[in-house]
Design an enzyme around this catalytic site. Structure first.
Site, PDB file in Angstrom:
ATOM      1  CG  ASP A  30      29.509  36.327  33.825  1.00 57.33           C
ATOM      2  OD1 ASP A  30      29.667  37.070  34.808  1.00 57.33           O
ATOM      3  OD2 ASP A  30      28.573  36.465  33.013  1.00 57.33           O
ATOM      4  CB  ILE A  31      25.285  33.282  32.334  1.00 55.44           C
ATOM      5  CG1 ILE A  31      24.361  32.383  31.543  1.00 55.44           C
ATOM      6  CG2 ILE A  31      24.733  34.691  32.458  1.00 55.44           C
ATOM      7  CD1 ILE A  31      23.030  32.109  32.233  1.00 55.44           C
ATOM      8  CG  ASN A  87      31.187  45.451  39.167  1.00 56.58           C
ATOM      9  OD1 ASN A  87      32.213  46.100  38.986  1.00 56.58           O
ATOM     10  ND2 ASN A  87      30.708  44.609  38.282  1.00 56.58           N
ATOM     11  CB  VAL A  96      24.309  39.082  41.025  1.00 50.69           C
ATOM     12  CG1 VAL A  96      24.017  37.946  42.001  1.00 50.69           C
ATOM     13  CG2 VAL A  96      23.765  38.750  39.638  1.00 50.69           C
ATOM     14  CG  HIS A 100      29.843  38.720  41.949  1.00 52.35           C
ATOM     15  ND1 HIS A 100      28.720  39.265  42.520  1.00 52.35           N
ATOM     16  CD2 HIS A 100      30.029  39.377  40.783  1.00 52.35           C
ATOM     17  CE1 HIS A 100      28.243  40.208  41.734  1.00 52.35           C
ATOM     18  NE2 HIS A 100      29.027  40.307  40.668  1.00 52.35           N
ATOM     19  CG  HIS A 102      33.154  40.143  37.452  1.00 52.98           C
ATOM     20  ND1 HIS A 102      32.183  39.789  36.528  1.00 52.98           N
ATOM     21  CD2 HIS A 102      32.504  40.892  38.379  1.00 52.98           C
ATOM     22  CE1 HIS A 102      31.019  40.310  36.881  1.00 52.98           C
ATOM     23  NE2 HIS A 102      31.192  40.991  38.004  1.00 52.98           N
TER      24      HIS A 102
HETATM   25  P1  5GP Z   1      27.717  42.223  38.575  1.00 49.97           P
HETATM   26  O1  5GP Z   1      27.243  43.185  37.527  1.00 49.97           O
HETATM   27  O2  5GP Z   1      26.708  42.034  39.688  1.00 49.97           O
HETATM   28  O3  5GP Z   1      29.094  42.526  39.085  1.00 49.97           O
HETATM   29  O4  5GP Z   1      27.898  40.846  37.820  1.00 49.97           O
HETATM   30  C1  5GP Z   1      26.958  39.820  37.831  1.00 49.97           C
HETATM   31  C2  5GP Z   1      27.422  38.800  36.816  1.00 49.97           C
HETATM   32  O5  5GP Z   1      26.665  37.629  37.024  1.00 49.97           O
HETATM   33  C3  5GP Z   1      27.203  39.235  35.364  1.00 49.97           C
HETATM   34  O6  5GP Z   1      28.443  39.237  34.670  1.00 49.97           O
HETATM   35  C4  5GP Z   1      26.228  38.190  34.818  1.00 49.97           C
HETATM   36  O7  5GP Z   1      26.510  37.819  33.490  1.00 49.97           O
HETATM   37  C5  5GP Z   1      26.395  37.029  35.784  1.00 49.97           C
HETATM   38  N1  5GP Z   1      25.206  36.230  35.958  1.00 49.97           N
HETATM   39  C6  5GP Z   1      23.961  36.681  36.249  1.00 49.97           C
HETATM   40  N2  5GP Z   1      23.106  35.651  36.376  1.00 49.97           N
HETATM   41  C7  5GP Z   1      23.835  34.518  36.175  1.00 49.97           C
HETATM   42  C8  5GP Z   1      23.496  33.135  36.168  1.00 49.97           C
HETATM   43  O8  5GP Z   1      22.357  32.724  36.396  1.00 49.97           O
HETATM   44  N3  5GP Z   1      24.505  32.259  35.919  1.00 49.97           N
HETATM   45  C9  5GP Z   1      25.787  32.671  35.689  1.00 49.97           C
HETATM   46  N4  5GP Z   1      26.683  31.720  35.441  1.00 49.97           N
HETATM   47  N5  5GP Z   1      26.131  33.971  35.678  1.00 49.97           N
HETATM   48  C10 5GP Z   1      25.173  34.884  35.921  1.00 49.97           C
END
Ligand code: 5GP
Ligand code: ZN
Length: 114
Positions: A30-31, A87, A96, A100, A102
């Site tokens: 994760d970024i 999520n 996103v 996915h 986590h």
């Molecule tokens: P969500 O809130 O959708 O469950 O989590 C999306 C996750 O994707 C977040 O923890 C965010 O930091 C990660 N993320 C978003 N854009 C990127 C990216 O371009 N690269 C990586 N490695 N992680 C990303």
């Protein structure tokens, strides 16, 4: 899907630190990590949300969890413990829209969801 950031990672059009890959699943760091281990596990096929999963995706779901277990062991956090989170939609905190999981670990995660 051109506008999907995770599809662009799958296509290697944007960089990511990839830690696992097989025919159906990709995993990368994760970024914006919330724990010492924060890895995202995704299907290579674009699926927007958990609600869009079909019976045909059951095998892929299993492979995602199996990949998470593999990565947890590789990173040495399996025995100490870890958490898998997925999520869905705005109130679930999904940002996103490509399914996915986590994988979080490497510190004491606060019960139940902190
Ligand atoms: P969500 O809130 O959708 O469950 O989590 C999306 C996750 O994707 C977040 O923890 C965010 O930091 C990660 N993320 C978003 N854009 C990127 C990216 O371009 N690269 C990586 N490695 N992680 C990303
Ligand atoms: Zn996608």
């Amino acid at each position: 899907m051109n506008n999907c950031v995770f599809c662009r990672i799958i296509e290697r059009k944007i960089p990511a630190k990839i830690v696992y890959e097989d025919d159906d699943v990709l995993a990368f760091e994760d970024i914006n990590p919330h724990a010492p281990v924060h890895t995202l596990i995704i299907p290579k096929r674009h699926i927007s949300t958990l609600l869009d999963l079909t019976d045909e995706d059951l095998l892929i779901c299993g492979r995602m969890v199996k990949a998470a277990n593999f990565i947890a062991r590789e990173k040495g956090i399996a025995e100490r413990g870890f958490r898998l989170v997925s999520n869905c939609n705005p109130e679930g905190g999904q940002v996103v829209y490509h399914v996915h999981i986590h994988l979080l670990g490497g510190r004491q995660l606060i019960a139940p969801f902190g």
